[in-house]
Write an enzyme that holds these catalytic residues in place. Structure first.
Site, PDB file in Angstrom:
ATOM      1  N   HIS A  80      -4.647  -7.868   0.736  1.00  0.00           N
ATOM      2  CA  HIS A  80      -3.931  -6.602   0.775  1.00  0.00           C
ATOM      3  C   HIS A  80      -3.110  -6.432   2.051  1.00  0.00           C
ATOM      4  O   HIS A  80      -2.049  -5.825   2.027  1.00  0.00           O
ATOM      5  CB  HIS A  80      -4.954  -5.473   0.654  1.00  0.00           C
ATOM      6  N   TYR A 120      -2.920  11.025   0.465  1.00  0.00           N
ATOM      7  CA  TYR A 120      -3.475  10.831  -0.873  1.00  0.00           C
ATOM      8  C   TYR A 120      -3.438  12.132  -1.668  1.00  0.00           C
ATOM      9  O   TYR A 120      -3.149  12.134  -2.867  1.00  0.00           O
ATOM     10  CB  TYR A 120      -4.924  10.326  -0.776  1.00  0.00           C
ATOM     11  N   ASP A 166       0.845  -1.184   0.000  1.00  0.00           N
ATOM     12  CA  ASP A 166       0.000   0.000   0.000  1.00  0.00           C
ATOM     13  C   ASP A 166       0.894   1.253   0.000  1.00  0.00           C
ATOM     14  O   ASP A 166       1.805   1.336  -0.817  1.00  0.00           O
ATOM     15  CB  ASP A 166      -0.973  -0.035   1.197  1.00  0.00           C
TER      16      ASP A 166
END
Length: 378
Positions: free
Chosen positions: A356, A305, A179
């Protein structure tokens, strides 16, 4: 700039825990969803069950003691106090390993692999596979400081991580991430700071400049996964990349909002057959959620982000590189995509179980992959 590394003992004030209980008791719930599945988000009965456990059965002091038991530290780098775990292996020739988490994760993701990686002999492994572990919290995550200015993207974090390893006295080390940890580790690989010997990923966000006119089954599956993420799954990322402050108000004010925001991803991205409790205990999920709630990191974690969403792209790395493809990862790039940008792939493996949150979900498989990859660099 001081190079001091300071021991850090976590001791959350009881007033904060009392405030959490009050907020949970005063939750204003919406009506239930109009479908019988998770397609509109977390079903109300599932979230209410998690919150009931949080309110009546969860013990934060247990998690606090676990983190303190690992050995926590802080050091100021580029104006921010960086929080990290440092676990020294009992094996004197252990290889230093830098582990970086992502969103919606934390250092909690790695708690099941700390023992086997640092002390393999005590866990049925070979002492020659031992690692010294450095596990930092990303800026704006966990108990690291929150940036107060823009510019803290993955490239700057990677430079901070290189400085952290220098301060710890590690002149040769390897790095691993998934990630955002993948993006930071990717940037480390590009920067290739002195001492970095190799990198390993359990997520690779790569795609070729042009897709094949006649893709094979594996490539078509990868293309389909990219399309699904872009068209359906990425709504959370678009929001955090464009309006992190707006979503931050809800996440900072409501523990239930913060829990739902994370719980949905723990279900959607893990290899859990649609039931997150199949793979995580409620305490484990809440430990991770608490590392967002207690420091109030809803906005600051989302802001990464805004800073670096474009950093999830192929970047050329010439260092030795390994990749482990867990089957329920968000995307599954074929090896020939990777070979276009990585010149020294030393390990590539496709596993039969996991998603994930690889270290959190499948610690035994994760440990095996890390050992197999970096064994070639000892």
């Amino acid at each position: 700039m001081s190079d001091a590394i300071r021991p850090f003992t976590l001791a959350i004030a009881q007033e904060q825990l009392d405030d959490l209980q009050t907020r949970l008791d005063c939750t204003r719930w919406p009506e239930r969803e109009t479908v019988g599945d998770w397609s509109q988000g977390v079903p109300i009965d599932r979230l209410q069950a998690l919150v009931d456990h949080w309110r009546h059965h969860y013990d934060w002091r247990r998690c606090e003691a676990m983190l303190n038991g690992h050995g926590q530290y802080k050091t100021r780098i580029d104006g921010l106090d960086i929080h990290f775990l440092h676990i020294r292996s009992p094996e004197p020739d252990a290889m230093p390993l830098l582990l970086t988490h992502g969103w919606p994760g934390s250092v909690i993701e790695f708690h099941k692999v700390i023992g086997p990686l640092s002390d393999p002999a005590a866990h049925g492994g070979n002492p020659a596979d031992a690692f010294h572990l450095i596990i930092p919290s990303l800026p704006g995550y966990g108990f690291s400081d929150k940036p107060t200015e823009s510019g803290w993207g993955v490239e700057r974090i990677a430079r901070a991580w290189a400085e952290l390893m220098r301060r710890r006295g590690y002149d040769r080390y390897v790095a691993q991430g998934g990630d955002w940890g993948s993006a930071v580790t990717m940037s480390l690989g590009v920067q290739a700071p002195p001492g970095l010997a190799g990198v390993h990923f359990n997520m690779l966000s790569i795609r070729p400049d042009h897709f094949s006119e006649h893709p094979d089954a594996q490539e078509q599956a990868a293309i389909n996964a990219l399309d699904y993420f872009g068209n359906v799954e990425s709504a959370y990322a678009r929001l955090q990349a464009t309006r992190p402050q707006t979503i931050g108000y809800a996440l900072a004010d409501s523990p239930v909002a913060q829990a739902a925001w994370i719980y949905e991803k723990l279900r959607g991205w893990s290899d859990c057959d649609g039931e997150p409790e199949n793979i995580f205990t409620r305490d484990e999920m809440l430990d991770n959620i608490m590392l967002y709630w207690l420091p109030g990191n809803g906005a600051s974690s989302a802001r990464l982000y805004w800073e670096s969403m474009a950093s999830f792209r192929p970047m050329k790395i010439d260092l030795p590189l390994g990749y482990s493809q867990f089957p329920r990862e968000i995307m599954a790039p074929p090896r020939h995509w990777a070979e276009q940008v990585f010149s020294r792939i030393i390990h590539w493996n496709e596993l039969d179980k996991g998603g994930h949150f690889a270290a959190f979900e499948q610690p035994v498989r994760f440990v095996g992959e890390v050992r197999d990859c970096f064994r070639m660099l000892r």
